[in-house]
Design a protein around this motif. Structure first.
Motif, PDB file in Angstrom:
ATOM      1  N   LYS A 529       0.918  -1.334   0.049  1.00 26.44           N
ATOM      2  CA  LYS A 529      -0.247   0.121  -0.094  1.00 26.44           C
ATOM      3  C   LYS A 529       0.815   1.124  -0.002  1.00 26.44           C
ATOM      4  O   LYS A 529       0.694   2.277  -0.665  1.00 26.44           O
ATOM      5  N   GLN A 530       1.813   1.340   0.908  1.00 31.52           N
ATOM      6  CA  GLN A 530       2.820   2.122   0.897  1.00 31.52           C
ATOM      7  C   GLN A 530       3.420   2.962  -0.417  1.00 31.52           C
ATOM      8  O   GLN A 530       3.632   3.939  -0.761  1.00 31.52           O
ATOM      9  N   ALA A 533       1.169   4.116  -3.082  1.00 32.07           N
ATOM     10  CA  ALA A 533       0.728   5.525  -2.760  1.00 32.07           C
ATOM     11  C   ALA A 533       1.977   6.564  -3.225  1.00 32.07           C
ATOM     12  O   ALA A 533       1.794   7.542  -3.623  1.00 32.07           O
ATOM     13  N   GLY A 536       2.163   7.666  -6.556  1.00 25.29           N
ATOM     14  CA  GLY A 536       1.108   8.706  -6.814  1.00 25.29           C
ATOM     15  C   GLY A 536      -0.162   7.840  -7.092  1.00 25.29           C
ATOM     16  O   GLY A 536      -1.055   8.614  -7.922  1.00 25.29           O
ATOM     17  N   LEU A 537      -0.480   6.757  -6.454  1.00 29.93           N
ATOM     18  CA  LEU A 537      -2.040   6.278  -6.809  1.00 29.93           C
ATOM     19  C   LEU A 537      -2.566   6.495  -5.499  1.00 29.93           C
ATOM     20  O   LEU A 537      -2.183   6.256  -4.265  1.00 29.93           O
ATOM     21  N   GLN A 538      -3.811   6.761  -5.542  1.00 35.72           N
ATOM     22  CA  GLN A 538      -4.858   7.023  -4.403  1.00 35.72           C
ATOM     23  C   GLN A 538      -5.277   5.595  -4.122  1.00 35.72           C
ATOM     24  O   GLN A 538      -6.034   4.858  -4.870  1.00 35.72           O
ATOM     25  N   GLU A 539      -5.309   5.255  -2.938  1.00 37.85           N
ATOM     26  CA  GLU A 539      -6.076   3.882  -2.291  1.00 37.85           C
ATOM     27  C   GLU A 539      -7.510   4.322  -2.125  1.00 37.85           C
ATOM     28  O   GLU A 539      -8.062   5.230  -1.820  1.00 37.85           O
ATOM     29  N   ARG A 601      -7.193  12.895 -14.449  1.00 39.06           N
ATOM     30  CA  ARG A 601      -6.395  11.945 -14.379  1.00 39.06           C
ATOM     31  C   ARG A 601      -6.874  11.142 -13.421  1.00 39.06           C
ATOM     32  O   ARG A 601      -7.067  11.754 -12.196  1.00 39.06           O
ATOM     33  N   MET A 604      -5.568   4.929  -9.310  1.00 44.88           N
ATOM     34  CA  MET A 604      -6.340   4.380  -8.110  1.00 44.88           C
ATOM     35  C   MET A 604      -5.797   3.078  -7.851  1.00 44.88           C
ATOM     36  O   MET A 604      -5.552   2.167  -8.961  1.00 44.88           O
ATOM     37  N   PHE A 605      -5.576   2.422  -6.522  1.00 45.05           N
ATOM     38  CA  PHE A 605      -5.557   1.192  -6.176  1.00 45.05           C
ATOM     39  C   PHE A 605      -6.468   0.706  -5.162  1.00 45.05           C
ATOM     40  O   PHE A 605      -6.748   1.550  -4.609  1.00 45.05           O
ATOM     41  N   ASP A 635       0.054  14.228 -16.616  1.00 47.16           N
ATOM     42  CA  ASP A 635       0.240  15.245 -15.711  1.00 47.16           C
ATOM     43  C   ASP A 635      -1.365  16.044 -15.643  1.00 47.16           C
ATOM     44  O   ASP A 635      -1.887  16.327 -16.636  1.00 47.16           O
TER      45      ASP A 635
ATOM     46  N   PRO B 107       1.839  13.834  -9.212  1.00 48.56           N
ATOM     47  CA  PRO B 107       0.787  13.056  -8.589  1.00 48.56           C
ATOM     48  C   PRO B 107       1.184  12.468  -7.322  1.00 48.56           C
ATOM     49  O   PRO B 107       2.317  12.046  -6.953  1.00 48.56           O
ATOM     50  N   LEU B 108       0.270  12.785  -6.488  1.00 44.61           N
ATOM     51  CA  LEU B 108       0.331  12.172  -5.076  1.00 44.61           C
ATOM     52  C   LEU B 108      -0.626  11.314  -4.420  1.00 44.61           C
ATOM     53  O   LEU B 108      -2.038  11.433  -4.498  1.00 44.61           O
ATOM     54  N   GLY B 109      -0.240  10.290  -4.118  1.00 48.94           N
ATOM     55  CA  GLY B 109      -0.972   8.958  -3.867  1.00 48.94           C
ATOM     56  C   GLY B 109      -1.208   9.084  -2.193  1.00 48.94           C
ATOM     57  O   GLY B 109      -0.337   9.537  -1.373  1.00 48.94           O
ATOM     58  N   ARG B 110      -2.222   8.565  -2.039  1.00 49.91           N
ATOM     59  CA  ARG B 110      -2.725   8.418  -0.378  1.00 49.91           C
ATOM     60  C   ARG B 110      -3.343   7.628   0.087  1.00 49.91           C
ATOM     61  O   ARG B 110      -4.072   6.623  -0.735  1.00 49.91           O
ATOM     62  N   LEU B 111      -3.324   6.958   1.280  1.00 50.52           N
ATOM     63  CA  LEU B 111      -3.945   6.020   1.726  1.00 50.52           C
ATOM     64  C   LEU B 111      -5.497   6.201   2.137  1.00 50.52           C
ATOM     65  O   LEU B 111      -5.612   7.505   2.482  1.00 50.52           O
TER      66      LEU B 111
END
Lengths: 832, 334
Positions: A529-530, A533, A536-539, A601, A604-605, A635, B107-111
């Motif tokens: 998960k870390q 993220a 650049g993917l949103q959980e 854009r 996600m994961f 972008d 792009p910034l990913g978050r939990l």
């Protein structure tokens, strides 16, 4: 359960402000939902009152002196009322005071009083202030209040008519003022679904004294045994049936005090006999049923009305009180008479035997029914009555007699009946009292509070438990009403309730720390998960339920989903959520679709379980999958933006990043075919021999099906297969101390030769000096023959123990060129 | 001889000074350096002339020559450095940007906020020795209910609106508690301290405070000396760590079939009210026995909370449906 404090005070003598009592009960398990205050009674002292609370100030008891016709309005009357200040006039539309009558006691709101605005559309309107007015030319100085205007109930069809001996002019709050505690009753506290039960709690918890005793019993009629007979088919279904006959009753409204209590308890008063059965149920907790005695048929060949408690037979029907015909099955327990079913035991009576306005003689039933059967019947017929609410939680059969006697006595007092001598008591299953041996240290062991055996006994006794000290232990006899208590732990809870949980000791865990164990699956999952993220993917976290159509939509080649192959729900909230997912992507695509409408854009994961039924196994396998969806602009819109759109290689880069982040180095990518994916842009990820999953660009028809545009990249991996290859400790080499030499190589090979073949050959040939290769150009077109492509790599040579010489490097570099020429028929560019 | 040399040196010195006064760029200075000090520069031929100087005069000549060289060198250098700085100042001025222009997007990913909340809870409970243990989401009726002292037709089953599957006796777990049984069977007779997180399901309509799918975090501790006092201490610590030391904690009697005594826990809000936050109790003897433990010898406590509720209270979210509608505009704020 709504607890009237005034009623409570008739049952138990205690001295505790109502607010404190409410909290004491709340902390002891009778969760306070709401406190309702009516007027400004003494028992409300200290309570916080809501905004718009009506104090009933300037509302007094009045007596109607005269009711006259309004000269100009047919539907209005003029009432002259004495409320202690001489006759006053009110113009009213109340239909329940007739012209020409007088003497009725009413609640009179005089000038300055505030009453509920019963005519407002607003559910919580500001109170109306009473002031003199003229209605159709006639002055109206006062208001005769309805229950609604006093916020006692919703009733507003007529004015409130009281029965009281209080002097005219008495503040109405002194007569009707009360506090009602509305509490939530959990199944183990079902004993408090009645006032006597609550009174017992209050006596114990607030240090009060019970006033309520055994009901009075004046049986002066003919012997009951000559008047009806009762049989019980199965004592498991009906442990006890008590009955009485009350003759010569008159059906009429019940007295005001009873109606008022029923109203405050949330019930609608009907007429005396029905009200009495409801009242006694609220008072003692015993549901009762009153039959019209003369409608109960004898057994064939006999002449005494006969009741048999038995299970229904297939095909039988009964029209219940609510005028519904009920189809019965063998699981339903019935009350029957000589002719057939007359009631659903403990759920609802039958229409044919109900008490009517002309009823003179009553057959009263107080029975005990099996709580499981009662629950099933109520659920099966979706018939949830106050009676079944109590039966279905279990009641002690001891209660039958108390309820029966109390109700019969009230019918004698309030309906003018005569009670038959004795009462019918068919009691095939009398429970033995429960006796529990409570180890003297048990309360201390479980609560962590130091208590002697004597102290434990002193805490249990007020709750009705009979305690006998036997050495170090306690022999506890459980009172009949505590069917929830059967184990020492149950008694410990009683001790805790008496001491108040809030006041029990608190400490940090003092026991030994159990052996601590690594949780590799969780660590692996969190690490993935870390890393995702970081890329650049949103959980996201999705519902795990989906539907066949969504799954079909994600398979453009006409997959026909068979729901049987899924974990399928028996009861659904919506057809959208009928099966459990087997893959992540279909539901993720729905999320992408919703977000795509307002995002350029979407990256996600999700990591979660999928549910795979296994032949021959009861439960499905629940492996954890990783899903990724990536589409849109590389972008986000910006003044220095990269205009590119995300494609296969963006996702591939993330997969590479994921693997690198997990320190996995031996990944293998193979082109593959998958229904959901672009036939030429789909790869399988393998780690050594383990298939981890597929990724690539989705088939355009999948994208279309979910209203997505452009190249939609997606991946679905199996988490376990991935984290199985994460090294416990990554391979570490110190950063090189000697300089490296970088040389490029460019070659032309058949297009069919994949890059990884070229790269691994270069690496093989370059051993041991070649450290890394980096592809930096791929070219087809002018100067390169059809069917060929040019690949250019940057090679880094390095030794860990010395600075390399030009000769050494040249020798290896040439060796690589030669090998490429020989093994891949490559043409090395830049060589003549 | 030395006089001639002297003369030449003076000429070169003067010429260099004249040249330098003309140079107005750092590049021009560099050219002068080459003109005078380069391989073919004007100073170099003088060095050749040293050979012709008689020995007794060599020291003096050398001194003179070096003086010239150093003079030219440092003059040029100083002038060049000064010009260079000036030129750099000009360039920096030209390079000024509008710092209020947005940066290059990364792009910034978050939990997911629920994951973040869980991670925080794991940490807090880990400090007290509770380790994470996860079990399945689809369960048998036996594990979800019967083993937890919820036999068929038990009135408390009303508190669990259940999703049933088409397979008889198979349900979507209504709570994480079946994990207690799995865990006990695995670890018995060792003592246990664990938290059990995971998705649970209830067959109920959604509204702002109800979801049919939600996360629970359940904790259990089993050992020789586990009491309600330990439970209270643990929950106090949890609430103070999660929501702040100033929170008051209220414990009241409640009812759960799998605990006896059972206890509900609330914490104070800013307006003096109470917010229900979790349910707990001492593990029911029947449940301990079903897990393989002797309830007369060991004891245990259990507690369970809705993770969404914790997150809602923490972040001030007022609608539970936000979590699983997965609107990126919502998720990207945490």
């Amino acid at each position: 359960m709504r607890i009237s404090i005034n009623w409570l005070k008739e049952l138990v003598d205690y001295d505790m402000p109502t607010g404190e009592l409410a909290m004491r009960l709340n902390n002891a398990g009778l969760e306070l939902a709401e406190t309702h205050v009516y007027g400004s009674p003494k028992v409300a002292e200290g309570l916080e009152l809501p905004e718009n609370h009506l104090t009933w100030e300037n509302i007094r008891l009045g007596e109607i002196l005269e009711v006259k016709k309004h000269p100009d309005a047919d539907r209005l009357r003029i009432a002259i009322v004495d409320c202690g200040e001489g006759p006053k006039q009110s113009v009213t539309g109340a239909p329940n005071i007739e012209i020409g009558t007088s003497g009725q006691k009413v609640a009179v709101a005089v000038q300055g009083a505030k009453i509920f605005n019963a005519y407002s559309e607003d559910p919580n309107p500001a109170p109306t202030k009473v002031k003199p007015a003229k209605l159709r030319g006639e002055k109206s100085e006062i208001v005769l209040c309805s229950e609604r205007e006093l916020t006692i109930s919703e009733e507003h069809d007529g004015i409130l008519l009281l029965e009281t001996d209080a002097p005219i002019g008495t503040p109405i709050s002194d007569i009707l003022g009360d506090v009602v505690l509305e509490v939530e009753i959990t199944p183990n506290i079902a004993r408090c679904l009645n006032m006597v039960g609550v009174a017992r709690e209050v006596a114990a918890l607030a240090g009060g004294k019970l006033i309520v005793g055994e009901p009075e019993w004046q049986d002066e009629g003919d012997p009951v045994d000559d008047q009806f007979k009762v049989d019980i088919d199965d004592s498991e279904m009906c442990a006890r049936f008590t009955g009485s006959v009350i003759r010569g009753i008159e059906i009429k409204p019940s007295p005001f005090w009873m109606r008022y209590r029923l109203t405050l308890a949330g019930q609608r008063p009907i007429s005396n006999i029905v009200d009495i059965t409801n009242y006694v149920m609220l008072e003692w907790g015993q549901p009762l049923h009153a039959y019209d005695y003369h409608t109960i048929k004898p057994k064939a060949g006999e002449d005494v009305p006969y009741i048999l408690v038995r299970n229904a037979k297939a095909g039988e029907t009964l029209v219940t009180l609510d005028n519904q015909e009920r189809k019965l099955d063998e699981g339903i327990l019935l009350i029957t008479d000589g002719s057939g079913p007359i009631g659903l035991a403990g759920v609802m009576g039958g229409l044919d035997t109900e008490v009517t306005d002309s009823t003179k003689d009553i057959l009263l039933e107080a029975a005990n029914f099996n709580f499981i059967n009662n629950r099933r019947t109520a659920q099966k017929l979706k018939l949830f009555s106050e009676a079944s609410n109590r039966f279905s939680k279990g009641l002690p059969p001891h209660l039958n007699e108390l309820g029966l006697k109390r109700a019969a006595d009230l019918m004698r007092q309030l309906a003018g009946g005569t009670i038959a001598k004795g009462f019918v008591d068919n009691y095939p299953k009398k429970p033995e009292p429960t006796v529990i041996l409570l180890p003297g240290r048990e309360a201390t062991r479980l609560l962590g509070v130091e208590l002697s055996v004597q102290e434990v006994a002193d805490l249990l006794t007020p709750l009705g438990f009979e305690c006998e000290i036997q050495g170090d232990d306690l022999n506890v006899t459980v009172p009949y009403n505590r069917i929830d208590v059967s184990l020492p732990a149950d008694l410990v809870e009683e001790v805790a309730r008496m001491l108040d949980y809030d006041k029990l000791p608190t400490r940090m865990l003092a026991d030994v720390l159990p052996p601590q164990q690594a949780n590799l699956a969780l660590q692996g999952k969190l690490r993935v998960k870390q890393v995702l993220a970081q890329l650049g993917l949103q959980e996201i976290i999705n519902y795990t339920l989906t539907n066949p159509k969504t799954v079909e939509l994600s398979h453009p080649k006409g997959l026909k989903v068979n729901p049987e192959a899924f974990v399928q729900l028996e009861n659904t909230l919506s057809s959208e959520r009928s099966i459990m997912r087997q893959t992540m992507l279909p539901t993720m695509l729905e999320v992408a679709e919703r977000n795509w409408r307002f995002q350029d854009r979407v990256g996600m994961f999700e990591i979660g379980r999928v549910f795979l039924p296994q032949p021959g196994e009861v439960l499905p396998h629940e492996p954890t999958h990783i899903g990724i969806i990536l589409l849109g602009d590389r972008d986000e819109l910006s003044w220095i933006q990269d205009e590119g759109k995300l494609d296969f290689f963006d996702l591939k880069g993330m997969v590479d990043g994921l693997l690198a982040g997990l320190n996995i180095h031996d990944a293998d990518f193979k082109p593959t075919q998958h229904d959901m994916f672009h036939p030429g842009r789909c790869a399988e990820l393998r780690l050594v021999e383990d298939a981890v999953g597929v990724f690539g660009e989705l088939h355009p028809r999948v994208a279309e099906a979910f209203d997505l545009e452009g190249r939609v990249c997606a991946a679905e991996f199996t988490l376990d297969a991935l984290i199985a290859h994460v090294p416990d400790i990554p391979d570490y080499t110190p950063p090189p101390r000697y300089p490296s030499v970088v040389q490029d190589i460019a070659l032309v090979v058949d297009q069919s030769v994949p890059n990884d073949e070229v790269e691994s050959l270069i690496l093989d040939l370059g051993q041991p000096l070649l450290q890394t290769t980096k592809l930096f150009d791929v070219y087809t077109g002018e100067h390169v023959a059809d069917g060929k492509r040019s690949l250019a790599y940057s090679l880094t040579y390095q030794a860990s123990d010395r600075t390399l010489t030009d000769d050494e490097v040249t020798q290896v570099h040439e060796q690589i060129q030669k090998g490429l020429q020989e093994q891949l028929s490559a043409e090395i560019r830049g060589l003549g | 001889m030395i006089d001639v040399l002297k003369q030449e040196i003076d000429q070169i010195r003067e010429a260099a000074q004249a040249d330098l006064s003309q140079a107005d760029t750092s590049d021009a200075c560099e050219e002068l350096r080459i003109k005078y000090l380069g391989r073919n520069g004007l100073v170099t031929p003088l060095m050749q002339k040293m050979k012709e100087v008689p020995n007794e005069q060599k020291a003096e000549a050398g001194k003179l020559l070096n003086g010239l060289k150093q003079f030219v060198e440092s003059e040029i250098e100083q002038a060049g450095e000064k010009l260079k700085r000036g030129e750099q100042d000009v360039r920096l001025k030209q390079e000024a940007v509008d710092v209020t222009l947005p940066g290059r997007p990364v792009p910034l990913g978050r939990l997911h906020p629920i994951t973040q909340t869980l991670l925080e809870l794991y940490d807090i409970f880990a400090e007290m020795g509770f380790q994470v243990y996860q079990t399945r989401e689809v369960e048998t009726d036996e594990m979800n209910f019967q083993m937890l002292n919820l036999p068929e037709d038990h009135p408390a089953r009303d508190m669990h609106d259940t999703f049933y599957t088409k397979d008889k006796g198979v349900v979507l777990r209504t709570h994480t508690s079946p994990g207690q049984i799995h865990l006990m069977k695995e670890r018995c007779p060792d003592p246990i301290r664990a938290v059990l997180p995971g998705k649970c399901y209830r067959f109920e309509q959604t509204d702002a405070s109800h979801e049919w799918m939600f996360y629970q975090l359940e904790g259990i501790a089993i050992g020789d000396n586990i009491t309600l006092a330990d439970l209270k201490g643990t929950l106090n610590a949890f609430i103070h760590r999660t929501f702040g030391k100033e929170r008051k904690v209220q414990f009241r009697c409640s009812y759960f079939p799998f605990t006896e005594p059972s206890m509900e826990v609330a914490m104070s809000d800013k307006d003096g009210g109470w917010l229900e936050i979790l349910g707990s109790g001492m593990m029911h003897p029947i449940v301990l026995r079903n897990g393989g433990y002797d309830p007369e010898k060991v004891s245990g406590f259990a507690f369970g909370m809705g993770v969404e509720r914790i997150a809602m209270l923490k972040y001030g979210i007022d609608d539970i449906r936000q979590f699983y509608s997965n609107d990126l505009r919502f998720l990207s704020q945490f």
